[in-house]
Structures are given as structure tokens and as C-alpha cells.
Design a protein around this motif. Structure first.
Motif, PDB file in Angstrom:
ATOM      1  N   ALA A  43     -51.372  -3.952 105.981  1.00  0.00           N
ATOM      2  CA  ALA A  43     -52.170  -2.914 105.260  1.00  0.00           C
ATOM      3  C   ALA A  43     -51.207  -2.693 103.929  1.00  0.00           C
ATOM      4  CB  ALA A  43     -52.188  -1.684 106.245  1.00  0.00           C
ATOM      5  N   SER A  44     -49.821  -2.848 104.169  1.00  0.00           N
ATOM      6  CA  SER A  44     -49.200  -2.038 102.898  1.00  0.00           C
ATOM      7  C   SER A  44     -49.037  -3.333 101.924  1.00  0.00           C
ATOM      8  CB  SER A  44     -47.780  -1.785 103.282  1.00  0.00           C
ATOM      9  OG  SER A  44     -47.055  -2.853 104.016  1.00  0.00           O
ATOM     10  N   LYS A  45     -48.987  -4.706 102.542  1.00  0.00           N
ATOM     11  CA  LYS A  45     -48.647  -5.950 101.589  1.00  0.00           C
ATOM     12  C   LYS A  45     -49.994  -6.544 101.049  1.00  0.00           C
ATOM     13  CE  LYS A  45     -44.028  -7.615 102.827  1.00  0.00           C
ATOM     14  NZ  LYS A  45     -43.121  -8.681 103.222  1.00  0.00           N
ATOM     15  N   GLY A  46     -51.103  -6.179 101.985  1.00  0.00           N
ATOM     16  CA  GLY A  46     -52.333  -7.115 101.520  1.00  0.00           C
ATOM     17  C   GLY A  46     -52.697  -8.379 102.307  1.00  0.00           C
ATOM     18  N   ARG A  47     -51.325  -9.057 102.322  1.00  0.00           N
ATOM     19  CA  ARG A  47     -51.411 -10.479 103.175  1.00  0.00           C
ATOM     20  C   ARG A  47     -49.929 -10.991 103.054  1.00  0.00           C
ATOM     21  NH1 ARG A  47     -53.888 -12.893  98.016  1.00  0.00           N
ATOM     22  NH2 ARG A  47     -52.380 -14.272  97.239  1.00  0.00           N
ATOM     23  N   LEU A  48     -49.651 -11.808 103.978  1.00  0.00           N
ATOM     24  CA  LEU A  48     -47.965 -12.116 104.159  1.00  0.00           C
ATOM     25  C   LEU A  48     -48.207 -13.775 103.596  1.00  0.00           C
ATOM     26  CD1 LEU A  48     -47.226 -11.274 107.817  1.00  0.00           C
ATOM     27  CD2 LEU A  48     -46.886 -10.041 105.578  1.00  0.00           C
ATOM     28  N   ALA A  92     -46.135 -15.642 107.807  1.00  0.00           N
ATOM     29  CA  ALA A  92     -47.264 -15.686 108.704  1.00  0.00           C
ATOM     30  C   ALA A  92     -47.037 -16.620 109.833  1.00  0.00           C
ATOM     31  CB  ALA A  92     -48.541 -15.798 108.081  1.00  0.00           C
ATOM     32  N   ARG A  93     -46.756 -17.748 109.607  1.00  0.00           N
ATOM     33  CA  ARG A  93     -46.381 -18.878 110.606  1.00  0.00           C
ATOM     34  C   ARG A  93     -45.238 -18.197 111.489  1.00  0.00           C
ATOM     35  NH1 ARG A  93     -46.150 -24.074 108.371  1.00  0.00           N
ATOM     36  NH2 ARG A  93     -44.757 -23.105 106.832  1.00  0.00           N
ATOM     37  N   LYS A  94     -44.396 -17.507 111.186  1.00  0.00           N
ATOM     38  CA  LYS A  94     -42.938 -17.132 111.938  1.00  0.00           C
ATOM     39  C   LYS A  94     -43.468 -15.948 113.082  1.00  0.00           C
ATOM     40  CE  LYS A  94     -40.607 -13.663 110.455  1.00  0.00           C
ATOM     41  NZ  LYS A  94     -39.646 -12.901 109.826  1.00  0.00           N
ATOM     42  N   TYR A  95     -44.399 -15.143 112.567  1.00  0.00           N
ATOM     43  CA  TYR A  95     -45.285 -14.169 113.516  1.00  0.00           C
ATOM     44  C   TYR A  95     -46.066 -14.860 114.442  1.00  0.00           C
ATOM     45  CZ  TYR A  95     -43.054 -10.361 110.796  1.00  0.00           C
ATOM     46  OH  TYR A  95     -42.036  -9.696 110.295  1.00  0.00           O
ATOM     47  N   VAL A 100     -56.148 -13.361 109.366  1.00  0.00           N
ATOM     48  CA  VAL A 100     -55.966 -12.145 108.837  1.00  0.00           C
ATOM     49  C   VAL A 100     -54.337 -12.085 108.231  1.00  0.00           C
ATOM     50  CG1 VAL A 100     -55.556  -9.577 109.371  1.00  0.00           C
ATOM     51  CG2 VAL A 100     -57.242 -10.826 110.363  1.00  0.00           C
ATOM     52  N   LEU A 101     -53.136 -12.305 108.950  1.00  0.00           N
ATOM     53  CA  LEU A 101     -52.078 -12.514 108.447  1.00  0.00           C
ATOM     54  C   LEU A 101     -52.068 -13.180 107.107  1.00  0.00           C
ATOM     55  CD1 LEU A 101     -50.007 -13.172 111.288  1.00  0.00           C
ATOM     56  CD2 LEU A 101     -50.264 -11.154 110.408  1.00  0.00           C
ATOM     57  N   MET A 102     -52.648 -14.441 106.766  1.00  0.00           N
ATOM     58  CA  MET A 102     -52.361 -15.318 105.707  1.00  0.00           C
ATOM     59  C   MET A 102     -53.558 -14.705 104.646  1.00  0.00           C
ATOM     60  SD  MET A 102     -52.026 -18.698 107.331  1.00  0.00           S
ATOM     61  CE  MET A 102     -52.068 -19.616 105.810  1.00  0.00           C
ATOM     62  N   ALA A 103     -54.617 -14.154 104.873  1.00  0.00           N
ATOM     63  CA  ALA A 103     -55.699 -13.783 103.958  1.00  0.00           C
ATOM     64  C   ALA A 103     -55.685 -12.470 103.628  1.00  0.00           C
ATOM     65  CB  ALA A 103     -57.151 -14.235 104.655  1.00  0.00           C
ATOM     66  N   GLY A 104     -55.354 -11.574 104.426  1.00  0.00           N
ATOM     67  CA  GLY A 104     -55.358 -10.136 104.357  1.00  0.00           C
ATOM     68  C   GLY A 104     -56.672  -9.367 104.522  1.00  0.00           C
ATOM     69  N   TYR A 105     -57.392 -10.275 105.086  1.00  0.00           N
ATOM     70  CA  TYR A 105     -58.833  -9.752 105.509  1.00  0.00           C
ATOM     71  C   TYR A 105     -59.342 -10.489 106.809  1.00  0.00           C
ATOM     72  CZ  TYR A 105     -60.609 -13.683 102.520  1.00  0.00           C
ATOM     73  OH  TYR A 105     -60.822 -14.945 102.019  1.00  0.00           O
ATOM     74  N   TRP A 147     -55.841 -20.269  98.540  1.00  0.00           N
ATOM     75  CA  TRP A 147     -54.431 -20.329  99.002  1.00  0.00           C
ATOM     76  C   TRP A 147     -53.840 -20.850  99.922  1.00  0.00           C
ATOM     77  CZ3 TRP A 147     -56.806 -15.558  98.027  1.00  0.00           C
ATOM     78  CH2 TRP A 147     -57.130 -14.793  99.013  1.00  0.00           C
ATOM     79  N   PHE A 148     -54.631 -21.048 101.070  1.00  0.00           N
ATOM     80  CA  PHE A 148     -54.309 -21.686 102.474  1.00  0.00           C
ATOM     81  C   PHE A 148     -54.065 -22.899 101.929  1.00  0.00           C
ATOM     82  CE2 PHE A 148     -56.245 -18.661 105.876  1.00  0.00           C
ATOM     83  CZ  PHE A 148     -55.956 -17.696 105.522  1.00  0.00           C
ATOM     84  N   SER A 149     -52.712 -23.363 102.814  1.00  0.00           N
ATOM     85  CA  SER A 149     -52.415 -25.009 102.771  1.00  0.00           C
ATOM     86  C   SER A 149     -53.438 -25.878 103.468  1.00  0.00           C
ATOM     87  CB  SER A 149     -51.127 -25.136 103.239  1.00  0.00           C
ATOM     88  OG  SER A 149     -50.971 -25.063 104.492  1.00  0.00           O
ATOM     89  N   SER A 150     -53.750 -27.047 103.015  1.00  0.00           N
ATOM     90  CA  SER A 150     -54.811 -27.846 103.622  1.00  0.00           C
ATOM     91  C   SER A 150     -54.517 -27.964 105.317  1.00  0.00           C
ATOM     92  CB  SER A 150     -54.516 -29.225 103.071  1.00  0.00           C
ATOM     93  OG  SER A 150     -53.622 -29.644 103.284  1.00  0.00           O
ATOM     94  N   SER A 151     -53.063 -28.027 105.621  1.00  0.00           N
ATOM     95  CA  SER A 151     -52.651 -28.052 107.130  1.00  0.00           C
ATOM     96  C   SER A 151     -53.203 -26.666 107.864  1.00  0.00           C
ATOM     97  CB  SER A 151     -51.298 -28.409 107.196  1.00  0.00           C
ATOM     98  OG  SER A 151     -50.433 -27.525 106.411  1.00  0.00           O
TER      99      SER A 151
END
Length: 372
Positions: A113-118, A123-126, A216-221, A246-250
Motif C-alpha cells: 500500500a505504501s510502495k505501490g508495488r515491489l 517480490a520473489r524473495k517474499y 499483486v506484489l509485482m503489479a501493485g493491483y 514491467w513483468f519479466s517474460s519468465s
């Protein structure tokens, strides 16, 4: 319903103090119709904990014994670095005390919520920690069934902790067909086969929710978002979503394999762990798997004085040291110790990722009536 807010007062000074077993109780952090949460300290180890106190009479009156026993059993079975720990459960003649790990880092939801997205690496770490925890839960026969960012906490070191097992299912809830049949969860994160109401594999349904969380972690929505509930379900049934550029293809390929509406072809956790995107920098935590007995779960409702879990709440005069960090408010402390599903007992106003006008923590979707 009322709650107290932590601050400069109420945590220390001279006066009486209350002891329950080896724990010295601090101020009340939140109250509901059936329970309250108190900050506490183990007087032997000096460790800070959160204690949920349930009134036995209310539990019996509202026929919650089965649910409470199941939730406690779930928490006892799970001993993992990425899951909120339940240390013990005690009971007096009138109350049940559930002692939980005190986690101070807040919710992963708040971070989004504070960052918008990671960033993808963060995001992968979490996500790796989430999958590690969920995989372990499944190995113990426990299916969470309400995975979402609001139920993912972080400790002071940024380590993810899965919480809130109030809707979890145990092996005895699996029917003869090998499937679960109670439809529950939060609409945005629920798998299509769960909505379908024809039985579902708890592990595959949990993994779908993990896929939504990764998005959600990577997009923010949210990947699935509609104002109308039925329109939302149609999107979920068809897995009608689009990954942002902005998501990588993998990452896109992996998310599409997780959010496969057909559970029989959906990627499994075993396959996921071998995925190249997932494996980058992955280090499974080392921990000991202790043998856990559930024999004492029934004893919390046992009036016998011979019960080893029977305690007496007593007041003592004297100095009470500082009992809680002054920078955290009451609801932050409540959220850090959600080992049981007591969401109906507390309210928390927060930003919501939900497509509805209701708070996503409080909006619990149950398709059919019945205990989960």
C-alpha cells in the motif's frame, strides 16, 4: 467494541500486575465480544508475546468449541520459520489463553500500500518464503484457504510470517473423494474450483492464491477486479487477466502457469520449486521438525484441577516494567499475532486492495453455510 491504543501510558509504573502461568500481562490491546488481546511477557525468558484471551462461556454459548479446537490444533502442528508460532495454550476455569509469537514488522499488505508495488527481486524473495511456508503446511496436512497479503506479516528482520489460520482445513475435513467441499476465502484470491462448489484440492487452491499474491506484489493491483461479484467470478473462471509490461517474460510465464483455471494442469508446488525464475537466490530455511502432540487440545475445556494446562489468573502488587514498544498502535499489535481467525472480533480501518466497498479484511466470502 472498543480498543486501547498503545502510547506513553499504561505500559509501566507502579501498581498491581496480573500473572497467568509464567506470563505477566500488560495492557489490553483490543477487545471484542468473545475475546481480547493483551501484550505480555514471559517472566522466565523475558520474551515478549501476544496472548489472546477467550471467554469460555461465550465460546460454549456460540458453539465455537469445534472451531477453536481445530484452529489451535492447526497452530500446534505448524512449526516453521515463516509461520507465526503458537507457543502454548492454557485455560482457567473461565478463560482460554492462546500464547502467540510477537511479530513487529507489520503486514506485507501495508508495504504494498505504501510502495505501490515491489521490484521483482524483492517480490520473489517474499514469494519464496510464502511457498516454503505453504509447502510445509501442506506436508502437515494443513490447508490455509485464505492466503492474501493481509495475512502475511513481517518480523523485525523482514522475514515473512504466514498468519491467520481461521479458515484452515485439517486432514479429517477431506471427504471420501479426497477433496474439500466448504467454499470459503476472499473473492479476489479464491481459486475457480473453490467457487465452483464441486470439491477441490486444498493444496492446488492455496497455490492459486499464492499466484494472485505474487501478481499483486509485482503489479501493485489485483489481477481479477470487477465491481460486480458475478463479473469477477467470470474473470476468475477464465483466468482473464493481463500481466503489466514491467513483468519479466519468465515471471509472466510462471504466473500464467499458477493462475491456470484448470487445477489438473496447474503447476504444482514441487514443479514450482524447480522453476528457474523461482530458484534464483532461493535458500530454504533450516529448522527442526518437532513431533507435536494434540492430546492437550481437549484439556483446555477440562474443568479438572489435574489438567496441566489449568492456570489461575492472579494479581500481584509491584512495579511493572515497560510492556510494549510505544511506537506501535493497538491494531498493529493485534495484526502481528493473528494465529486464530478472530477477525470478526476486531475491526481495522485500512486501505483495501479489494474490488468491493467493504474492507478486504472484514469481507469474508462464504459461499455456503457451514464451518470451514
Amino acid at each position: 467494541m472498543s480498543s486501547s491504543r498503545s502510547g506513553g501510558g499504561g505500559g509501566g509504573g507502579s501498581g498491581s500486575k496480573t500473572r497467568v502461568g509464567r506470563y505477566e500481562l500488560g495492557r489490553t490491546l483490543g477487545e471484542g465480544n468473545f475475546a481480547k488481546v493483551k501484550f505480555a511477557r514471559n517472566v522466565e525468558t523475558k520474551e515478549n508475546v501476544a496472548i489472546k484471551i477467550l471467554d469460555k462461556e461465550n465460546v460454549l454459548k456460540h458453539k465455537m468449541i469445534g472451531q477453536i479446537k481445530r484452529e489451535i490444533s492447526t497452530m500446534k502442528l505448524i512449526r516453521h520459520p515463516n509461520v507465526v508460532r503458537m507457543y502454548e495454550v492454557m485455560a482457567s476455569k473461565t478463560k482460554i489463553y492462546i500464547v502467540l509469537q510477537f511479530v513487529t514488522g507489520g503486514e506485507l499488505f501495508d508495504k504494498i500500500a505504501s510502495k505501490g508495488r515491489l521490484k521483482e527481486d524483492e517480490a520473489r524473495k517474499y514469494f519464496q518464503q510464502l511457498i516454503c511456508a505453504v509447502d510445509y503446511c501442506h506436508s502437515r496436512g494443513v490447508y490455509h484457504r485464505d492466503l492474501k497479503p493481509e495475512n502475511l506479516l513481517m518480523d523485525a528482520n523482514g522475514i515473512l510470517k504466514v498468519s491467520d489460520f481461521g479458515l484452515s482445513a485439517l486432514p479429517q475435513q477431506v471427504r471420501e473423494d479426497g477433496l474439500l467441499h466448504t467454499t470459503c476465502g476472499t473473492p479476489n484470491y479464491v481459486a475457480p474450483e473453490v467457487i465452483n462448489n464441486k470439491g477441490y484440492d486444498g493444496a492446488k487452491a492455496d497455490l492459486w492464491s499464492c499466484g494472485v499474491i505474487l501478481f499483486v506484489l509485482m503489479a501493485g493491483y489485483l489481477p481479477f477486479e470487477e465491481a460486480n461479484l458475478m463479473a469477477l467470478y467470470k474473470k476468475i473462471f477464465k483466468a482473464d487477466f493481463t500481466c503489466p509490461p514491467w513483468f519479466s517474460s519468465s515471471a509472466k510465464k510462471l504466473i500464467k502457469r499458477i493462475l491456470d483455471p484448470n487445477p489438473s494442469t496447474r503447476i504444482t508446488i514441487a514443479e514450482l520449486i524447480e522453476n528457474e525464475w523461482f530458484k534464483k537466490g532461493y535458500k530454504p530455511p533450516a529448522f527442526e521438525q518437532a513431533n507435536v502432540s494434540l492430546d492437550d487440545v481437549n484439556s483446555i475445556f477440562n474443568e479438572s484441577v489435574d489438567s496441566r494446562n489449568l492456570v489461575v489468573e492472579r494479581r500481584e502488587e509491584g512495579f511493572i516494567g515497560p510492556m510494549a514498544p510505544v511506537t506501535m498502535n493497538a491494531f498493529e499489535l493485534i495484526s502481528t499475532s493473528q494465529g486464530l481467525n478472530l477477525s470478526s472480533l476486531f475491526e481495522k480501518q485500512m486501505l483495501s486492495l479489494s474490488f468491493t466497498t467493504m474492507n478486504s479484511r472484514d469481507f469474508l466470502f462464504i459461499w455456503k453455510i457451514g464451518a470451514c
